[in-house]
Design an enzyme around this catalytic site. Structure first.
Site, PDB file in Angstrom:
ATOM      1  N   ASN A   1       0.829  -1.205   0.000  1.00 36.08           N
ATOM      2  CA  ASN A   1       0.000   0.000   0.000  1.00 36.08           C
ATOM      3  C   ASN A   1       0.860   1.250   0.000  1.00 36.08           C
ATOM      4  OD1 ASN A   1       0.912  -0.552   2.670  1.00 36.08           O
ATOM      5  ND2 ASN A   1      -0.584   0.919   3.431  1.00 36.08           N
TER       6      ASN A   1
ATOM      7  N   CYS B   1       2.110   2.894   2.418  1.00 35.40           N
ATOM      8  CA  CYS B   1       3.186   2.925   3.411  1.00 35.40           C
ATOM      9  C   CYS B   1       3.866   1.579   3.605  1.00 35.40           C
ATOM     10  CB  CYS B   1       2.646   3.444   4.750  1.00 35.40           C
ATOM     11  SG  CYS B   1       1.846   5.058   4.640  1.00 35.40           S
TER      12      CYS B   1
ATOM     13  N   GLU C   1       3.022  -1.462   4.494  1.00 34.99           N
ATOM     14  CA  GLU C   1       2.775  -2.439   5.554  1.00 34.99           C
ATOM     15  C   GLU C   1       1.635  -3.405   5.242  1.00 34.99           C
ATOM     16  OE1 GLU C   1      -0.081   0.875   6.853  1.00 34.99           O
ATOM     17  OE2 GLU C   1       1.702   0.582   5.623  1.00 34.99           O
TER      18      GLU C   1
END
Length: 942
Positions: free
Chosen positions: A564, A566, A568
């Site tokens: 995604n 970021c 994670e």
């Protein structure tokens, strides 16, 4: 009418201002005139016979005047007596004394008026202008109460110093809100000397917040924090009514709950937990408002979120109180979209959306449209662009050639800028591309500041989706072949041995002339360019396809094609499903007890509640596109993470760069993983398993720890070095999961938590300390950040003084060059760039073995060389990490020094730009134009 003293109908009597009637007393006139003479003549007037005689004469004249006017006695108003005193003094030529007496009368009149307005201690010369333009005396008594209240329970803070500093900046006629601002600014300036002043500043900010909200709700013009325990229950009822009337809150909030009971559950004292940064962030970006007037207070916001998440519970009031207590205590914090929207008319509560973009024009622009709709409601986006054919590929419909991925990414970039989530935060998207894609080399350069700007994306993020086979080719110094997905579309859905076999088949076809549109490069050359661009521009991030898929619990349902925004989240995507993840984070610092131990019982209790809250998001959530709803209800993934890891280390007296810290990362994540999986399984027993559970790794009794062997089998022992030891009873949990099932396909993911950790006043996510003293800039302004653990230790040693503050400023928050700092403190309080990256990677590897998704791992590297980058990222791969996030790179010798006076302590400015697009794996690197950790334009840091 009440009476005082002895009086008769034939005597002179005086009516006081409060209506009381007392006997005329000439001695009071004598005392008042004596004070006026002393004010003019000085103390010698008290001993002057002449003045005594004058006062006696004037007093007799005044008394005679009233006796002539009322020979049979009667009533005289006090104002008449004072008027006669003024007249007598003026007629006698005592103008200075008369003026003093007039001023005395005016001052007392002002004091009386202030008391009637509830002002206990009016300032002698400063009046305050209120919203209705009425001017009232500045209430020093209230200011003293406010500041003393703000300092209550905090060590080493002085209320008198704050008041003294603030009064210097006030003037007659000052607007009422500027009084609170002056107090806050006074407290703010002291933060760098004593960290507790950040709490004082926040509590003073609350005075403005209370005035704004309570006035709008029609409850009070202003209130102290001490009054809020009684006011909060009233405020909750009024706030819900107002929000529903304004069509901002869900009407169910007023129908499904016992509002008085919820009001009694509110804890006003929890307003005092905020740092200034945390509370200002809430005010600027989170609190509900109408026409720019905030009518939400901190505990009202937490209760709104709790109520919004409890709407579908069988006992909604009880659950709302449980959820409220978890949020308001800062033991756990929901993600930003949940805080924004829970309980509102449009409850988009999910954090992340992952999409795969198909290889046709309609599908491409459909994906861009989906991006806009999802971003509008505060979702971060990850787009898989690997299926889109490469530059120069044949287009059958037009018999032309494709322009490749890059022109479409320019449109994606501009869409993210245009759709800014209602002004709350910037739209944010990350594009992923697999390393075998023929456009990969141009993709690497998207964030460069040079070249054709039409083929640059300055605002969006990019990431490499790297197969294990490529990393093996780099290690073995072999060639790598780039293809267009239009020629080999199945590679997109393959991983592990299946990918290797098919990829090598395509290479054979290329060698035999069956494929003409390909390019062969040295794997190390491409790897070098990947690292070089990452260093120069901060992008593309490096993420690993195979561990994300081989360890995915949902591999029976499809393929993880990207992470995604970021890095994670690792969920499956396809043409029919947009993956959705719902995030929240346990505050690890709140789970270290007074003895410096991790409180496992508290952690278990809070994880269970947190998982329940996250699961509730799925059913309550607003879905902007149908593919997201389909995916989320089918698989029900959530992502429980942690924040405050560095604070937890400080509380245990541990340095980040230590074996003990790595062990703590392992122990704490094992506990959280165990309790989170158990909580999801117990929810399945209560509510049912998620629809696609059958056939999953969970169903097979393969937990995240067990899935390591699947990766090891595919990769080989020589390329995987993960610790696999455990401490808890995982056998019983495996049996429970197989028997009860799981409520959620995925349970854990460690997000960056940049904003919610600010709200809670702890370190972000799993990050090391950035600097021990610096100025943080974000969308709410600039904030002095000082490490309170360090300050308190230095104070205990007698080392915290003005010189130390200036030394920290000069050395950019680092202790290493300050000679009088003991060595053990230099190690414990080493900053992010002083911690060798291997410690970050090792701690991340220990966490990764317990996580069914991934973690946002920033890497900090000082004195960068190509060799150091190569070693660090190969280590990340070999230790089994699924993804990495930003590279925070700092040149060894050429970082521009920020001045102490300017306070630009967080600036990492380059003295020269990179001189080439790549560098050898063994040579020193140029100074980077790296993404600043606190860049307010970097949405990933918000």
């Amino acid at each position: 009418m009440s009476t005082q003293g002895t009086r008769t109908e034939n005597s002179l009597n005086v009516i006081k201002r409060n209506g009381d009637v007392v006997c005329f007393d000439a001695n009071k006139i004598r005392v008042a005139m004596s004070k006026a003479f002393i004010a003019v003549e000085g103390d010698q007037a008290a001993a002057s016979t002449r003045i005594h005689e004058l006062i006696a004469e004037f007093t007799q004249q005044i008394q005679s005047t009233f006796e002539r006017r009322l020979p049979r006695g009667g009533l005289i108003h006090i104002e008449e007596v004072q008027d006669q005193v003024e007249l007598t003094l003026m007629r006698a030529g005592e103008q200075k004394v008369a003026r003093t007496y007039v001023l005395y009368r005016e001052e007392h009149a002002r004091l009386r008026a202030a008391r009637e307005q509830g002002i206990s201690k009016p300032h002698p010369s400063i009046n305050v202008t209120y919203a209705d333009q009425e001017r009232r005396p500045l209430d020093l008594g209230r200011i003293e109460t406010l500041v003393k209240e703000a300092c209550t329970g905090l060590a080493e803070v002085e209320s008198t110093k704050i008041i003294e500093y603030a009064l210097r900046n006030l003037y007659d006629g000052v607007p009422v809100e500027e009084v609170s601002t002056a107090l806050m600014m006074a407290a703010r300036t002291l933060v760098e000397k004593e960290p507790n002043y950040t709490y004082v500043t926040a509590r003073l900010l609350l005075d403005n917040l209370r005035r704004e909200a309570l006035s709008f709700l029609g409850l009070a013009q202003e209130a102290t924090q001490g009054q809020m325990q009684d006011l909060y229950p009233q405020a909750l009822a009024a706030y819900l009514d107002k929000g529903i009337t304004l069509d901002q809150l869900d009407s169910k909030l007023g129908e499904c709950f016992d509002i008085p009971r919820l009001g009694q559950a509110l804890r006003a004292d929890r307003d005092n937990q905020f740092t200034y940064l945390g509370l200002q962030t809430l005010y600027d970006r989170y609190f509900l408002h109408h026409k720019n007037t905030r009518y939400e207070l901190p505990q009202l916001m937490f209760m709104r979120v709790a109520m919004g998440l409890a709407l579908n519970e069988q006992a909604p009031t009880e659950r709302a109180i449980e959820f409220y207590n978890l949020l308001s205590s800062f033991d756990y914090m929901a993600s930003t979209p949940t805080l924004f929207n829970a309980g509102t008319k449009r409850s988009q509560l999910s954090s992340c959306y992952l999409t795969s973009v198909p290889d046709d024009l309609e599908g491409i622009y459909g994906a861009i449209r989906d991006n806009a709709l999802l971003s509008k409601w505060a979702g971060g986006l990850g787009n898989d662009w690997t299926p889109v054919r490469a530059l120069g590929s044949h287009i059958k419909g037009t018999n032309g050639k494709s322009q490749g991925v890059v022109p479409f990414l320019k449109v994606v970039n501009d869409t993210a800028v245009a759709v800014n989530q209602g002004g709350k935060r910037k739209g944010a998207v990350c594009a992923y591309l697999e390393t075998w894609h023929l456009d990969i080399e141009e993709f690497l350069e998207l964030r460069k500041n040079t070249g054709d700007d039409r083929r640059r994306t300055h605002d969006m993020n990019t990431a490499n989706w790297v197969p294990d086979l490529f990393m093996q080719r780099v290690a073995e110094d072999k060639h790598w072949t780039l293809f267009s997905p239009s020629d080999c579309p199945d590679l997109h859905d393959l991983y592990g041995d299946a990918f290797r076999i098919r990829y090598e088949e395509y290479e054979r076809q290329a060698d035999q002339g069956q494929l003409s549109h390909f390019k062969r490069v040295k794997a190390q050359d491409l790897w070098r360019k990947m690292l070089s661009m990452l260093f120069e521009t901060g992008h593309p991030w490096i993420t690993f396809k195979d561990p994300c898929n081989l360890r995915s619990p949902q591999q029976h349902q499809g393929v993880v094609h990207s992470s995604n925004l970021c890095t994670e989240i690792t969920l499956n995507t396809n043409a029919e499903e947009i993956a959705v993840c719902n995030l929240g984070s346990i505050n690890l610092a709140q789970h270290i007890n007074a003895q410096g131990q991790l409180d496992a019982d508290k952690l278990k209790h809070n994880v269970r509640t947190a998982v329940r809250m996250l699961d509730n998001v799925i059913d309550i959530n607003y879905y902007a596109v149908p593919q997201a709803r389909l995916s989320n209800l089918k698989h029900r993934p959530v992502g429980l993470g942690i924040m405050g890891f560095q604070d937890a280390l400080f509380k245990q007296n541990l340095a980040y760069a230590s074996r003990e810290a790595v062990d703590f990362a392992d122990i704490s994540m094992e506990l959280l993983s165990f309790y989170a999986i158990e909580a999801s399984s117990d929810l399945a027993a209560e509510r049912g398993t998620y629809a696609s559970f059958q056939g999953s790794l969970w169903d097979q009794g393969i937990l995240p720890l067990d899935s390591i062997r699947l990766l090891q089998r595919a990769r080989g022992h020589e390329y995987l070095q993960m610790d696999t030891q455990s401490r808890l009873d995982w056998s019983s949990l495996r049996a429970k999961v197989q028997q009860q099932g799981m409520r959620n396909s995925n349970v854990m993911a460690i997000a960056p938590t940049a904003t919610i950790s600010n709200i809670c006043g702890v370190s972000q996510s799993i990050e090391p300390t950035y600097q021990n003293l610096y100025v943080k800039s974000n969308l709410s302004g600039e904030f002095t950040i000082v490490n309170p653990y360090l300050v308190h230790e230095l104070k205990a040693l007698g080392l915290w003084d003005e010189v130390m503050v200036n030394d920290l400023k000069y050395y950019d928050g680092s202790l290493q060059s300050i000679e009088r700092i003991p060595a053990h403190l230099k190690q414990k309080y080493a900053t992010a760039f002083e911690v060798e990256p291997r410690w970050l990677v090792e701690a991340a590897s220990r966490r990764q073995k317990w996580i069914d998704q991934a973690q946002s791992l920033n890497l900090y590297i000082k004195g960068v060389s190509g060799k150091k980058l190569d070693v660090t990222y190969r280590m990340a791969w070999q230790l089994g990490l699924k993804t990495t996030y930003y590279l925070r790179a700092l040149g060894a010798t050429s970082v521009e020094k920020s001045t102490v006076n300017q306070g630009n302590l967080n600036a990492v400015a380059a003295t020269s730009a990179p001189t080439s697009s790549s560098f050898a794996l063994g040579e020193a690197a140029p100074v980077p134009q790296a993404c600043s950790l606190d860049n307010p334009d970097c949405e990933a840091c918000q």
